[in-house]
Motif scaffolding. Sequence first.
Motif, PDB file in Angstrom:
ATOM      1  N   LEU A  12      38.289  -9.288 -10.469  1.00  0.00           N
ATOM      2  CA  LEU A  12      38.463  -8.492  -9.247  1.00  0.00           C
ATOM      3  C   LEU A  12      39.664  -9.036  -8.405  1.00  0.00           C
ATOM      4  O   LEU A  12      40.369  -7.918  -7.902  1.00  0.00           O
ATOM      5  N   ASN A  13      39.846 -10.192  -8.370  1.00  0.00           N
ATOM      6  CA  ASN A  13      40.817 -10.894  -7.457  1.00  0.00           C
ATOM      7  C   ASN A  13      42.297 -10.188  -8.218  1.00  0.00           C
ATOM      8  O   ASN A  13      43.465  -9.838  -7.565  1.00  0.00           O
ATOM      9  N   ARG A  60      42.834  -6.620  -7.719  1.00  0.00           N
ATOM     10  CA  ARG A  60      43.370  -6.161  -6.230  1.00  0.00           C
ATOM     11  C   ARG A  60      44.955  -6.912  -6.124  1.00  0.00           C
ATOM     12  O   ARG A  60      45.637  -6.198  -5.390  1.00  0.00           O
ATOM     13  N   ARG A 108      47.017  -4.201  -7.457  1.00  0.00           N
ATOM     14  CA  ARG A 108      47.118  -2.973  -6.542  1.00  0.00           C
ATOM     15  C   ARG A 108      48.193  -3.185  -5.516  1.00  0.00           C
ATOM     16  O   ARG A 108      48.642  -2.195  -4.994  1.00  0.00           O
ATOM     17  N   GLU A 166      45.366  -8.074   3.319  1.00  0.00           N
ATOM     18  CA  GLU A 166      44.508  -7.693   2.362  1.00  0.00           C
ATOM     19  C   GLU A 166      43.378  -8.617   1.799  1.00  0.00           C
ATOM     20  O   GLU A 166      42.406  -8.456   1.113  1.00  0.00           O
ATOM     21  N   ILE A 196      43.194 -11.571   0.407  1.00  0.00           N
ATOM     22  CA  ILE A 196      43.297 -12.017  -1.065  1.00  0.00           C
ATOM     23  C   ILE A 196      43.903 -13.486  -1.037  1.00  0.00           C
ATOM     24  O   ILE A 196      44.854 -13.698  -0.435  1.00  0.00           O
ATOM     25  N   THR A 225      38.291  -0.062  -8.590  1.00  0.00           N
ATOM     26  CA  THR A 225      38.872  -0.928  -7.957  1.00  0.00           C
ATOM     27  C   THR A 225      39.386  -0.686  -6.647  1.00  0.00           C
ATOM     28  O   THR A 225      38.936  -1.625  -5.593  1.00  0.00           O
ATOM     29  N   GLU A 226      39.501   0.398  -6.420  1.00  0.00           N
ATOM     30  CA  GLU A 226      39.960   0.944  -4.909  1.00  0.00           C
ATOM     31  C   GLU A 226      38.730   0.962  -4.134  1.00  0.00           C
ATOM     32  O   GLU A 226      38.852   0.258  -2.873  1.00  0.00           O
ATOM     33  N   CYS A 229      37.644  -2.750  -3.346  1.00  0.00           N
ATOM     34  CA  CYS A 229      38.739  -3.318  -2.331  1.00  0.00           C
ATOM     35  C   CYS A 229      38.429  -2.824  -1.071  1.00  0.00           C
ATOM     36  O   CYS A 229      38.271  -3.597  -0.098  1.00  0.00           O
ATOM     37  N   GLU A 230      38.021  -1.786  -0.661  1.00  0.00           N
ATOM     38  CA  GLU A 230      37.651  -1.119   0.349  1.00  0.00           C
ATOM     39  C   GLU A 230      36.424  -1.810   0.986  1.00  0.00           C
ATOM     40  O   GLU A 230      36.263  -2.126   2.190  1.00  0.00           O
ATOM     41  N   GLN A 241      35.434  -4.633   0.204  1.00  0.00           N
ATOM     42  CA  GLN A 241      35.665  -6.099   0.409  1.00  0.00           C
ATOM     43  C   GLN A 241      36.391  -6.545   1.526  1.00  0.00           C
ATOM     44  O   GLN A 241      35.999  -7.274   2.027  1.00  0.00           O
ATOM     45  N   ASN A 242      37.118  -5.456   1.833  1.00  0.00           N
ATOM     46  CA  ASN A 242      38.053  -5.434   3.115  1.00  0.00           C
ATOM     47  C   ASN A 242      37.066  -5.419   4.259  1.00  0.00           C
ATOM     48  O   ASN A 242      37.251  -5.996   5.139  1.00  0.00           O
TER      49      ASN A 242
END
Length: 382
Positions: A50-51, A54, A57, A87, A89, A293-294, A297-298, A300-301
């Motif tokens: 996943l990282n 990201r 991305r 982000e 990350i 993934t998008e 990411c949202e 996760q953020n």
Amino acid sequence: MDFLYDLCGKPFGWIMRLIYDLVDNYALAILLFTIITKLILFPISYKQQLNTARMQRLNPKLEKLRQKYKSEPQKLQEAQMQLYQEENINPGASCLPMFLQFFILFGILDVVYKPLSYILKVKDSVISSAFEIVQKIDPDLAKQGTSLRRELTVLTAHHDHASDFLDTFGDSLSAQVSEFYDKFNLFGLNLGSIPTWHPDSWTPTAIGLFMIPILSGVLQLILTIYMQIVQKKRNPGMKGMGCMNVMLYIMPVFSVWFAFQVPAGVGFYWVCSSFFSLLQTVGLNLYFTPKRTEALCEKQNKKMQKKYANGKKSFMQKMMGAQELSEGQQKRARYEEDTKDMSRNELSKYNQQVLKDARKRMAEKYGESYDESETDSKEEKK
């Protein structure tokens, strides 16, 4: 080094003993051990993948920063860290699975080298006495018995001269050792043997041992080629694939070299591990579609923003804080060194220039325009 082997080997030796008691075959025990460790490490591998997704991305933004600060490496590093912080990350998160993989490798290496200790639970004093017998009946074999290979030489010598070990092992243990030797193999290949590039004769056994390192290298090559294809497909305009190109050659070569240095049992584990890593990587890449993934990411953020809303700092924030503190101390030291012999007038001009440079950096950081002539005009009026 022996301490490191023991540290890694004891927990894995316990697991291998449990698996071996269930399946009664050492090669199958290694295969199941590999599957179990992959399942245990799967949450970490998932986060790593996943990282990575990201990070992919962010590649367009990172490329813009590289173009903007291509002649200013210090500013580029600061801008990249700022982007990682925004982000949420951690670019170093992918290092943990690799560290754990080598930790497991050290463990399995120790387990394969010491089957009498970990699988048959033979006391060290008994093994030492048995090795003394090896030194008497087969000095050439005993010379191979380093601190790690001692038990493998005992196992081999016992297979050829079982009667010489009866006083040391006793009938019961001697029978167990003989039975274990017959199961310490893979399709007739002794897992304690070390493959070689140039055997005395190319027998089926020598060819089988030779193919274990070759297979490990082929699997690693397939894995790295696949990862490179995925990278290029998801980032068609991405430049600087140097790291991936290095990995393309280094990992397969390392796998072959390594498997020729250790017993076939360790090479067999490396083959199994590479095969399941390939399956896992393909599966996770199919799962992490751009759309998924998008969304992840949202999610996760939002999770990270909520987590650090109370003022708690993330890893990247701590890193940036430490960097800013270090830079501040360095700037202070340089300032004191540069100004120690200045007059009052020189010091005033120097401070004005430092202030201009700071304003310019802030304007660049936030994308604002900066006119140095206007600043000079204001300073003159003062």
